[in-house]
Design a protein around this motif. Structure first.
Motif, mmCIF file in Angstrom:
data_model
loop_
_atom_site.group_PDB
_atom_site.id
_atom_site.type_symbol
_atom_site.label_atom_id
_atom_site.label_comp_id
_atom_site.label_asym_id
_atom_site.label_seq_id
_atom_site.Cartn_x
_atom_site.Cartn_y
_atom_site.Cartn_z
ATOM 1 N N PRO A 192 0.522 6.245 -2.798
ATOM 2 C CA PRO A 192 -0.678 5.666 -3.412
ATOM 3 C C PRO A 192 -1.307 4.633 -2.483
ATOM 4 O O PRO A 192 -0.607 3.853 -1.836
ATOM 5 N N ALA A 193 -2.640 4.639 -2.416
ATOM 6 C CA ALA A 193 -3.343 3.716 -1.531
ATOM 7 C C ALA A 193 -4.763 3.519 -2.035
ATOM 8 O O ALA A 193 -5.269 4.280 -2.867
ATOM 9 N N SER A 194 -5.423 2.496 -1.537
ATOM 10 C CA SER A 194 -6.808 2.217 -1.889
ATOM 11 C C SER A 194 -7.736 3.239 -1.244
ATOM 12 O O SER A 194 -7.412 3.838 -0.209
ATOM 13 N N ILE A 195 -8.918 3.405 -1.815
ATOM 14 C CA ILE A 195 -9.873 4.384 -1.307
ATOM 15 C C ILE A 195 -10.347 4.036 0.111
ATOM 16 O O ILE A 195 -10.803 4.909 0.851
ATOM 17 N N VAL A 196 -10.215 2.783 0.514
ATOM 18 C CA VAL A 196 -10.630 2.401 1.862
ATOM 19 C C VAL A 196 -9.596 2.809 2.908
ATOM 20 O O VAL A 196 -9.856 2.732 4.114
ATOM 21 N N ASP A 197 -8.436 3.249 2.463
ATOM 22 C CA ASP A 197 -7.360 3.676 3.357
ATOM 23 C C ASP A 197 -7.540 5.159 3.689
ATOM 24 O O ASP A 197 -7.736 5.991 2.796
ATOM 25 N N LYS A 198 -7.450 5.491 4.957
ATOM 26 C CA LYS A 198 -7.595 6.891 5.367
ATOM 27 C C LYS A 198 -6.502 7.774 4.780
ATOM 28 O O LYS A 198 -6.673 8.990 4.676
ATOM 29 N N ASN A 203 -9.261 10.866 0.556
ATOM 30 C CA ASN A 203 -9.651 10.900 1.962
ATOM 31 C C ASN A 203 -8.848 11.927 2.752
ATOM 32 O O ASN A 203 -9.370 12.576 3.673
ATOM 33 N N VAL A 204 -7.585 12.066 2.392
ATOM 34 C CA VAL A 204 -6.754 13.074 3.059
ATOM 35 C C VAL A 204 -7.269 14.472 2.752
ATOM 36 O O VAL A 204 -7.326 15.337 3.642
ATOM 37 N N ALA A 205 -7.672 14.705 1.525
ATOM 38 C CA ALA A 205 -8.191 16.027 1.149
ATOM 39 C C ALA A 205 -9.451 16.360 1.938
ATOM 40 O O ALA A 205 -9.635 17.496 2.412
ATOM 41 N N ARG A 206 -10.328 15.382 2.096
ATOM 42 C CA ARG A 206 -11.543 15.596 2.892
ATOM 43 C C ARG A 206 -11.196 15.953 4.335
ATOM 44 O O ARG A 206 -11.765 16.884 4.915
ATOM 45 N N GLN A 207 -10.243 15.229 4.912
ATOM 46 C CA GLN A 207 -9.847 15.479 6.292
ATOM 47 C C GLN A 207 -9.197 16.844 6.446
ATOM 48 O O GLN A 207 -9.442 17.553 7.431
ATOM 49 N N ARG A 208 -8.402 17.239 5.452
ATOM 50 C CA ARG A 208 -7.737 18.541 5.526
ATOM 51 C C ARG A 208 -8.774 19.678 5.494
ATOM 52 O O ARG A 208 -8.607 20.713 6.137
ATOM 53 N N ARG A 340 0.046 -4.741 -7.675
ATOM 54 C CA ARG A 340 1.189 -3.858 -7.523
ATOM 55 C C ARG A 340 0.854 -2.732 -6.540
ATOM 56 O O ARG A 340 -0.271 -2.622 -6.058
ATOM 57 N N ARG A 341 1.820 -1.890 -6.277
ATOM 58 C CA ARG A 341 1.636 -0.905 -5.207
ATOM 59 C C ARG A 341 0.622 0.163 -5.555
ATOM 60 O O ARG A 341 0.012 0.763 -4.679
ATOM 61 N N HIS A 342 0.421 0.427 -6.839
ATOM 62 C CA HIS A 342 -0.524 1.451 -7.243
ATOM 63 C C HIS A 342 -1.824 0.793 -7.673
ATOM 64 O O HIS A 342 -1.833 -0.212 -8.365
ATOM 65 N N GLN A 343 -2.932 1.390 -7.290
ATOM 66 C CA GLN A 343 -4.227 0.807 -7.594
ATOM 67 C C GLN A 343 -4.424 0.635 -9.105
ATOM 68 O O GLN A 343 -4.948 -0.371 -9.565
ATOM 69 N N VAL A 344 -4.057 1.636 -9.867
ATOM 70 C CA VAL A 344 -4.097 1.544 -11.323
ATOM 71 C C VAL A 344 -2.678 1.771 -11.798
ATOM 72 O O VAL A 344 -2.246 2.887 -12.030
ATOM 73 N N ASP A 345 -1.907 0.684 -11.877
ATOM 74 C CA ASP A 345 -0.475 0.783 -12.132
ATOM 75 C C ASP A 345 -0.208 0.893 -13.630
ATOM 76 O O ASP A 345 -0.179 -0.100 -14.350
ATOM 77 N N THR A 346 -0.022 2.111 -14.121
ATOM 78 C CA THR A 346 0.141 2.370 -15.544
ATOM 79 C C THR A 346 0.838 3.707 -15.722
ATOM 80 O O THR A 346 0.823 4.548 -14.814
ATOM 81 N N VAL A 347 1.459 3.922 -16.887
ATOM 82 C CA VAL A 347 2.051 5.234 -17.162
ATOM 83 C C VAL A 347 0.985 6.234 -17.591
ATOM 84 O O VAL A 347 1.246 7.429 -17.695
#
Length: 457
Positions: A192-198, A203-208, A340-347
């Motif tokens: 999990p990462a912020s949208i500004v992270d490549k 963002n990975v899907a776009r690059q793929r 926390r580590r997840h941008q939207v940290d919830t179940v």
């Protein structure tokens, strides 16, 4: 004068005989006439039914079995014919307790199991109409998703002749990953990462998608940006249209920014709700992840009746609640030292966001209210619905229904009001997290259906 003319017939009759009156003779005549008519009619009917019986017996002797004949509109063309036109169901326990009609659009009945089937179908249809995708050319669809959209894309892609690669966070429920593999999709899981992270999954899907074009490009591959924000990778040679159509393409569906997401609900889900309620809608409640559902349905319903209230249910860690209530995209869990580590940290999976997508931008002008739903409230609602209604729903559906209760209480609505929401998917995709009591216990999330009862009482 002849002798017989002098004879009186009455002289030969007994003394006690009296000739009948004219009225009696008339009644006698009528009786004879009716009796004859009834006799003739009954005989004719008997002969008619005997003839019919002989015809049926003769037809049975000549009968040849044949297939059942169906109207053409009773035969759906493949799996995509099952998408949409889902029923609107009354949530009996909540409606009876509140005195307000709580209706849920049963989107979990779509063939791919979620509301995202509508979005996936519309994105692929629009891409084909725009000439960005051509079936059975070896083209591949790429998408970044937490699961449901990927499953829907994989389902429809198989039916249309495309391959699929899904990029998703590595902390989503395992059931979604297994479903994608079963549908033949390639799955890549990232942290999990912020949208500004490549390295963020979108963002990975776009690059793929871009990298996919390198295997087939005679020149440096590039992205074609369609008006609806769909992105496709191809090579630099576009002179020969026929050759271009035959080349494999990497298509990035981009559900967050793709206008087809909104259009699927504006043209489909919204009109269905309006028709199913005969226009008797007082409020519409939905979660917002990409924002397509609340934007499309909300804008359509507002176009029919601007007094309809449109509200969102927002989980913990998402900034949309504060964006609607206070105009600032911010959540306390995002503050320095607490993030926390997840941008939207919830179940809760599938809804919540901390950025304004194109689809959310379409929704912001028509959203009237927002309700924060905690993990404990979502879990409580899911268990309450199983106990009282036999409904086994996922986390976002539980959030939506809890928001319906909060809206009804806030407005102090009684009988005569109707709130419609989306039942996004079933609980079968959430066994490992949201429906895993051991997991919830370790996360410190209570399982207490009485939370719902307190709001209803």
């Amino acid at each position: 004068m002849p002798w017989w003319s002098t004879i009186n017939p009455r002289n030969f009759l007994p003394s006690w005989y009296k000739s009948p009156s004219q009225a009696s003779l008339r009644y006698l005549f009528y009786g004879l006439l009716l009796g004859f008519s009834f006799s003739l009619t009954s005989t004719s009917l008997a002969l008619f039914f005997q003839a019919r019986r002989r015809q049926r017996l003769a037809a049975q002797e000549r009968f040849e079995p044949r297939p059942i004949e169906l109207r053409s509109d009773e035969i759906l063309k493949g799996v995509t014919g099952l998408i949409g036109n889902t029923p609107l169901i009354r949530i009996n326990s909540l409606s009876d307790a509140l005195g307000v009609e709580i209706l849920g659009k049963a989107e979990f009945l779509n063939p791919g199991g979620s509301v995202k089937d509508r979005v996936a179908l519309r994105m692929i249809d629009d891409a084909e109409m725009a000439g960005l995708l051509h079936p059975h050319t070896g083209s591949r669809i790429f998408e970044g998703t937490v699961g449901s959209t990927g499953i829907s894309i994989a389902t429809i892609a198989r039916a249309r002749g495309y391959d699929t690669t899904i990029i998703m966070p590595d902390d989503v429920a395992e059931e979604k990953v297994k479903a994608l593999h079963a549908l033949g999709a390639d799955v890549e899981r990232v942290r999990p990462a912020s949208i500004v992270d490549k390295k963020q999954y979108v963002n990975v899907a776009r690059q793929r998608a871009l990298d996919f074009g390198k295997h087939f490009a005679s020149d440096r591959p590039h992205l074609i940006q369609a008006p609806s924000s769909m992105v496709v990778s191809t090579d630099g040679d576009e002179e020969n249209t026929d050759d271009l159509m035959k080349k494999p393409r990497g298509f990035f569906a981009d559900q967050f920014e793709n206008r087809s997401n909104h259009d699927a609900h504006y043209d489909g889900t919204g009109p269905e709700i309006w028709r199913q309620t005969n226009g008797s809608v007082d409020a519409f409640v939905s979660g917002a992840g990409t924002g397509g559902t609340v934007a499309g349905v909300g804008r359509f319903l507002k176009s029919m009746n601007e007094d309809i209230i449109v509200a969102i249910s927002d989980p913990e860690g998402s900034g949309l609640y504060n964006k609607i209530k206070h105009g600032v995209m911010f959540d306390l869990k995002e503050s320095e030292g607490t993030k926390r580590r997840h941008q939207v940290d919830t179940v809760v999976e599938g809804i919540g966001n901390n950025r304004i997508t194109d689809n959310i931008s379409l929704a912001l002008p028509i959203i009237d209210d927002a309700f924060r739903i905690t993990d404990a409230e979502a879990v409580a609602m899911s268990r309450y619905l199983v106990q009282h209604d036999g409904l086994f729903l996922g986390s976002s559906s539980a959030c939506n229904l809890f928001a319906c209760i909060k809206l009804a209480r806030q407005m102090d609505w009684k009988e005569g009001k109707t709130i419609v929401t989306i039942l996004c998917d079933s609980g079968s995709r959430h066994y490992s997290k949201f429906w895993n009591d051991e997991y919830l216990e370790k996360a410190g999330i209570p399982i207490d259906p009485e939370l719902v009862t307190k709001w209803l009482s």
